[in-house]
Design an enzyme around this catalytic site. Structure first.
Site, PDB file in Angstrom:
ATOM      1  N   GLU A  66      78.411  59.097  62.684  1.00  0.00           N
ATOM      2  CA  GLU A  66      77.122  59.522  62.689  1.00  0.00           C
ATOM      3  C   GLU A  66      76.872  59.370  64.544  1.00  0.00           C
ATOM      4  O   GLU A  66      76.104  59.570  65.118  1.00  0.00           O
ATOM      5  CB  GLU A  66      76.329  57.887  62.923  1.00  0.00           C
ATOM      6  CG  GLU A  66      76.074  57.763  61.243  1.00  0.00           C
ATOM      7  CD  GLU A  66      76.789  57.179  60.463  1.00  0.00           C
ATOM      8  OE1 GLU A  66      76.890  57.567  59.458  1.00  0.00           O
ATOM      9  OE2 GLU A  66      78.156  56.512  61.377  1.00  0.00           O
ATOM     10  N   HIS A  94      90.103  59.155  54.029  1.00  0.00           N
ATOM     11  CA  HIS A  94      88.756  58.142  54.998  1.00  0.00           C
ATOM     12  C   HIS A  94      88.610  58.308  56.209  1.00  0.00           C
ATOM     13  O   HIS A  94      88.157  59.162  56.769  1.00  0.00           O
ATOM     14  CB  HIS A  94      88.155  56.817  54.375  1.00  0.00           C
ATOM     15  CG  HIS A  94      86.692  56.653  54.989  1.00  0.00           C
ATOM     16  ND1 HIS A  94      85.502  57.295  54.849  1.00  0.00           N
ATOM     17  CD2 HIS A  94      86.453  56.111  55.940  1.00  0.00           C
ATOM     18  CE1 HIS A  94      84.351  56.570  55.614  1.00  0.00           C
ATOM     19  NE2 HIS A  94      84.929  56.085  56.134  1.00  0.00           N
ATOM     20  N   ARG A 133      93.161  48.772  72.989  1.00  0.00           N
ATOM     21  CA  ARG A 133      92.801  49.427  73.735  1.00  0.00           C
ATOM     22  C   ARG A 133      90.895  49.638  73.839  1.00  0.00           C
ATOM     23  O   ARG A 133      90.512  50.119  75.213  1.00  0.00           O
ATOM     24  CB  ARG A 133      92.342  50.888  72.545  1.00  0.00           C
ATOM     25  CG  ARG A 133      93.956  50.726  72.676  1.00  0.00           C
ATOM     26  CD  ARG A 133      93.712  52.607  71.692  1.00  0.00           C
ATOM     27  NE  ARG A 133      95.662  53.110  72.029  1.00  0.00           N
ATOM     28  CZ  ARG A 133      96.451  52.288  71.529  1.00  0.00           C
ATOM     29  NH1 ARG A 133      96.220  50.937  71.091  1.00  0.00           N
ATOM     30  NH2 ARG A 133      97.982  52.916  71.565  1.00  0.00           N
TER      31      ARG A 133
END
Length: 163
Positions: A66, A94, A133
């Protein structure tokens, strides 16, 4: 530069010092993987504050897929955007689809609108890589901080070129 900013050593540019005073900024962040995302958002907000940005708007979206639509709708209202998300590889394709779609979408928004977008989308093989990270205590990198600083530095470079 803090020890968490980058592990890429001399290859990483020093983005500190870009002046973001007076910039209108939105940080768009996924809600998936809340611990990682909290670190990325915190790093982005630190990076913006260090650049002199006050009151950035934080917009939360469901996931990394999104991010492009949110960036698209917000690009005209802000000088720069910072897009933050994390996708962790699983056992299905995916991962590839979401990473490709989010990256291409964010890039397309930036190029078509002329709005610099700090790219803070982590694409990791496992949760340990993401945590390393995320800019959390013990992390080796702070990709949220780097994405925010990169967006400010990019706008500064564009303006310096007279564009």
């Amino acid at each position: 530069m803090s020890a968490r900013t980058s592990t890429t050593g001399d290859a990483a540019p020093d983005l500190h010092g870009a002046d973001g005073t007076g910039l209108r900024v939105a940080v768009i962040a996924s809600r998936w993987h809340s611990v990682v995302m909290d670190g990325l958002v915190g790093g982005a907000l630190r990076g913006l504050a260090e650049a002199g940005v006050t009151d950035p708007e934080l917009v939360r979206v469901p996931g990394s897929f999104e991010l492009p639509i949110a960036c698209s709708r917000l690009a005209g209202r802000f000088d720069i955007l910072v897009a933050l998300g994390v996708v962790i590889r699983g056992g299905t394709p995916h991962f590839d689809y979401v990473c490709d779609a989010a990256t291409a979408g964010i890039t397309q928004v930036s190029v078509s609108t002329g709005t610099p977008i700090g790219f803070g989308l982590l694409t990791c093989d496992d949760e340990a890589q993401a945590l390393d990270r995320a800019g959390l205590d013990g992390s080796h990198e702070d990709k949220g901080f780097e994405a925010a600083q990169a967006a400010v530095a990019t706008l500064a470079a564009i303006r310096a070129a007279g564009c």
